[in-house]
Design a protein around this motif. Sequence first.
Motif, PDB file in Angstrom:
ATOM      1  N   ILE A   1      -4.209  15.476  46.507  1.00  0.00           N
ATOM      2  CA  ILE A   1      -2.997  16.033  45.908  1.00  0.00           C
ATOM      3  C   ILE A   1      -1.848  15.785  46.882  1.00  0.00           C
ATOM      4  O   ILE A   1      -1.723  16.457  47.900  1.00  0.00           O
ATOM      5  CB  ILE A   1      -3.153  17.548  45.644  1.00  0.00           C
ATOM      6  N   CYS A   2      -1.028  14.791  46.579  1.00  0.00           N
ATOM      7  CA  CYS A   2      -0.001  14.397  47.541  1.00  0.00           C
ATOM      8  C   CYS A   2       1.395  14.843  47.102  1.00  0.00           C
ATOM      9  O   CYS A   2       2.392  14.387  47.632  1.00  0.00           O
ATOM     10  CB  CYS A   2      -0.027  12.889  47.770  1.00  0.00           C
ATOM     11  N   THR A   3       1.484  15.710  46.131  1.00  0.00           N
ATOM     12  CA  THR A   3       2.764  16.270  45.723  1.00  0.00           C
ATOM     13  C   THR A   3       2.513  17.615  45.052  1.00  0.00           C
ATOM     14  O   THR A   3       1.434  18.162  45.117  1.00  0.00           O
ATOM     15  CB  THR A   3       3.521  15.296  44.792  1.00  0.00           C
ATOM     16  N   ASN A   4       3.516  18.139  44.383  1.00  0.00           N
ATOM     17  CA  ASN A   4       3.345  19.391  43.642  1.00  0.00           C
ATOM     18  C   ASN A   4       4.216  19.330  42.396  1.00  0.00           C
ATOM     19  O   ASN A   4       5.039  18.431  42.253  1.00  0.00           O
ATOM     20  CB  ASN A   4       3.732  20.602  44.504  1.00  0.00           C
ATOM     21  N   SER A   5       4.028  20.263  41.473  1.00  0.00           N
ATOM     22  CA  SER A   5       4.815  20.261  40.231  1.00  0.00           C
ATOM     23  C   SER A   5       6.166  20.911  40.508  1.00  0.00           C
ATOM     24  O   SER A   5       6.411  22.065  40.135  1.00  0.00           O
ATOM     25  CB  SER A   5       4.049  21.015  39.133  1.00  0.00           C
ATOM     26  N   GLY A   6       7.051  20.166  41.166  1.00  0.00           N
ATOM     27  CA  GLY A   6       8.279  20.733  41.707  1.00  0.00           C
ATOM     28  C   GLY A   6       9.178  21.430  40.712  1.00  0.00           C
ATOM     29  O   GLY A   6       9.562  22.593  40.907  1.00  0.00           O
ATOM     30  N   LEU A   7       9.560  20.749  39.633  1.00  0.00           N
ATOM     31  CA  LEU A   7      10.500  21.343  38.691  1.00  0.00           C
ATOM     32  C   LEU A   7       9.859  22.514  37.946  1.00  0.00           C
ATOM     33  O   LEU A   7      10.511  23.536  37.693  1.00  0.00           O
ATOM     34  CB  LEU A   7      10.994  20.287  37.697  1.00  0.00           C
ATOM     35  N   CYS A   8       8.579  22.397  37.600  1.00  0.00           N
ATOM     36  CA  CYS A   8       7.873  23.496  36.932  1.00  0.00           C
ATOM     37  C   CYS A   8       7.730  24.688  37.874  1.00  0.00           C
ATOM     38  O   CYS A   8       7.794  25.847  37.445  1.00  0.00           O
ATOM     39  CB  CYS A   8       6.498  23.036  36.462  1.00  0.00           C
ATOM     40  N   THR A   9       7.543  24.386  39.160  1.00  0.00           N
ATOM     41  CA  THR A   9       7.486  25.444  40.164  1.00  0.00           C
ATOM     42  C   THR A   9       8.804  26.193  40.236  1.00  0.00           C
ATOM     43  O   THR A   9       8.843  27.430  40.298  1.00  0.00           O
ATOM     44  CB  THR A   9       7.157  24.836  41.545  1.00  0.00           C
ATOM     45  N   LEU A  10       9.910  25.448  40.206  1.00  0.00           N
ATOM     46  CA  LEU A  10      11.228  26.070  40.242  1.00  0.00           C
ATOM     47  C   LEU A  10      11.444  26.948  39.020  1.00  0.00           C
ATOM     48  O   LEU A  10      11.976  28.067  39.124  1.00  0.00           O
ATOM     49  CB  LEU A  10      12.314  24.998  40.322  1.00  0.00           C
ATOM     50  N   ALA A  11      11.007  26.468  37.840  1.00  0.00           N
ATOM     51  CA  ALA A  11      11.141  27.266  36.615  1.00  0.00           C
ATOM     52  C   ALA A  11      10.342  28.556  36.729  1.00  0.00           C
ATOM     53  O   ALA A  11      10.807  29.633  36.334  1.00  0.00           O
ATOM     54  CB  ALA A  11      10.672  26.448  35.411  1.00  0.00           C
ATOM     55  N   PHE A  12       9.139  28.475  37.267  1.00  0.00           N
ATOM     56  CA  PHE A  12       8.300  29.652  37.488  1.00  0.00           C
ATOM     57  C   PHE A  12       9.027  30.645  38.397  1.00  0.00           C
ATOM     58  O   PHE A  12       9.123  31.844  38.101  1.00  0.00           O
ATOM     59  CB  PHE A  12       6.978  29.218  38.117  1.00  0.00           C
ATOM     60  N   THR A  13       9.547  30.145  39.518  1.00  0.00           N
ATOM     61  CA  THR A  13      10.203  31.008  40.502  1.00  0.00           C
ATOM     62  C   THR A  13      11.458  31.656  39.925  1.00  0.00           C
ATOM     63  O   THR A  13      11.717  32.850  40.147  1.00  0.00           O
ATOM     64  CB  THR A  13      10.554  30.194  41.753  1.00  0.00           C
ATOM     65  N   ALA A  14      12.245  30.872  39.173  1.00  0.00           N
ATOM     66  CA  ALA A  14      13.470  31.413  38.574  1.00  0.00           C
ATOM     67  C   ALA A  14      13.140  32.517  37.580  1.00  0.00           C
ATOM     68  O   ALA A  14      13.760  33.597  37.587  1.00  0.00           O
ATOM     69  CB  ALA A  14      14.247  30.292  37.893  1.00  0.00           C
ATOM     70  N   HIS A  15      12.162  32.287  36.712  1.00  0.00           N
ATOM     71  CA  HIS A  15      11.792  33.288  35.708  1.00  0.00           C
ATOM     72  C   HIS A  15      11.212  34.537  36.378  1.00  0.00           C
ATOM     73  O   HIS A  15      11.558  35.671  36.014  1.00  0.00           O
ATOM     74  CB  HIS A  15      10.785  32.694  34.727  1.00  0.00           C
ATOM     75  N   MET A  16      10.353  34.333  37.373  1.00  0.00           N
ATOM     76  CA  MET A  16       9.752  35.471  38.050  1.00  0.00           C
ATOM     77  C   MET A  16      10.807  36.298  38.785  1.00  0.00           C
ATOM     78  O   MET A  16      10.749  37.534  38.813  1.00  0.00           O
ATOM     79  CB  MET A  16       8.680  34.984  39.037  1.00  0.00           C
TER      80      MET A  16
END
Length: 447
Positions: free
Chosen positions: A324-339
């Motif tokens: 795993i050489c990356t992460n789901s960056g934009l989806c992670t940001l959406a998660f963080t913003a909503h939370m």
Amino acid sequence: MRYLPLNETERRAMMKVIGADVVDELFSDVPANALNTDFDLPNHQSEMQVERAMGAMAAKNRAASAGPFFIGAGAYKHHIPATVDHIIQRSEFLTAYTPYQPEIAQGTLQYLFEFQTQVAALTGMEVANASMYDGSTGCGEAALMARRVTKRNKILVSGGLHPQYGAVTRTNLELVNATVELSPIDVDASEDLISQIDDDTACVIVQNPDVFGNIRDLTPIAEAAHEKGALLVAVVTEAVSLGALKSPGEMGADIVVGEGQSIGNGLNFGGPYVGLFATRQKYIRQMPGRLCGETADAEGKRGFVLTLSTREQHIRRDKATSNICTNSGLCTLAFTAHMTLLGEAGLRRLAMLNHEAACKTADALGAIDGVEVVNKSYFNEFTLRLPVKASDIVERLAEDGILAGVPGDRLWPFDRSADNLLLVAATECVTDEDINSFATSLRGALS
């Protein structure tokens, strides 16, 4: 040959080294029907013709918001505030690339750090990474991690785990001499996993709530696993449930993986999604994926960096924890913003709305002759046992504009005992009118 730098002699030399006579042998693990290139498509069309053809195909789909929607089984329809979409489309977030150079990526690194903090708090664990691709790949990586930690090769999988998570896990461990024992489907959470744990067990993988919606107490399983030197991997496919249920960490889990789609991310016809991965501090160096840490710069100011990079981009591939050489960056940001918008009180309120909707739905459907609600306890998803094949009922109700749930034979096509099972999910998006329409149509379809 402009873009193919190897000549025929060089290709033959490579094939000889790897022991293949023809190129087709390189694809021997791919099913033959998947390699079929005989598509019923024209050789070329204009841009406008292609747009029209694609539009016609898209029009055959029914959007989740088009009517009563009760589909879950690992991906859930929740309301996403407009603020979330606004935030993730800001240019400083949308165009940000991999944060290898911390001096120019502090914004990206900070929200990854905040995401990790949120996931650790939600799961009751000490450390979380900056996300995986989705929940199922996270589950496979957790099994590989447990194998590294315990130096054992037996992976015990609950019959309440989502079958697609089990399939991904089995694929991930196929070439490392590990044994993945997939238990039979466990509709009513009555399986005896504890008796199957032995001195060869690396980990036990249990989902809560499980794929059938049952709420499970993981504490006895965790204690039994630890007594034998094994780890407990807890899987959560509905992140909103963590606002109502005891966290996996509190119940003794060693690794928690999950699907974060429910928070900040739409259904999107199956992706992209965001995998959650958390563990205990003592296992941090065996945790796969990207990890963001807090530090101080030369001037003593707070800053963020990638740390403990044990991926193959940074160290020898054979020493890497995962690919795993990356992460789901934009989806992670959406998660963080909503939370962040929800906060702890908001998440708990959202969880209660989900549970209330599920209770209303289960009561209405369970009152229909011949329909049985299997679960003794559930969060926002439960399983019905119908007197007829569930997939036939789903097709029938779709004619009335009601997407009634996931039939058992969709998830377990080779197990006839699942044919009359229907997995039903009810979130805060479900209205009383939706429930009444579902009950009325189901009653009519069974009469």
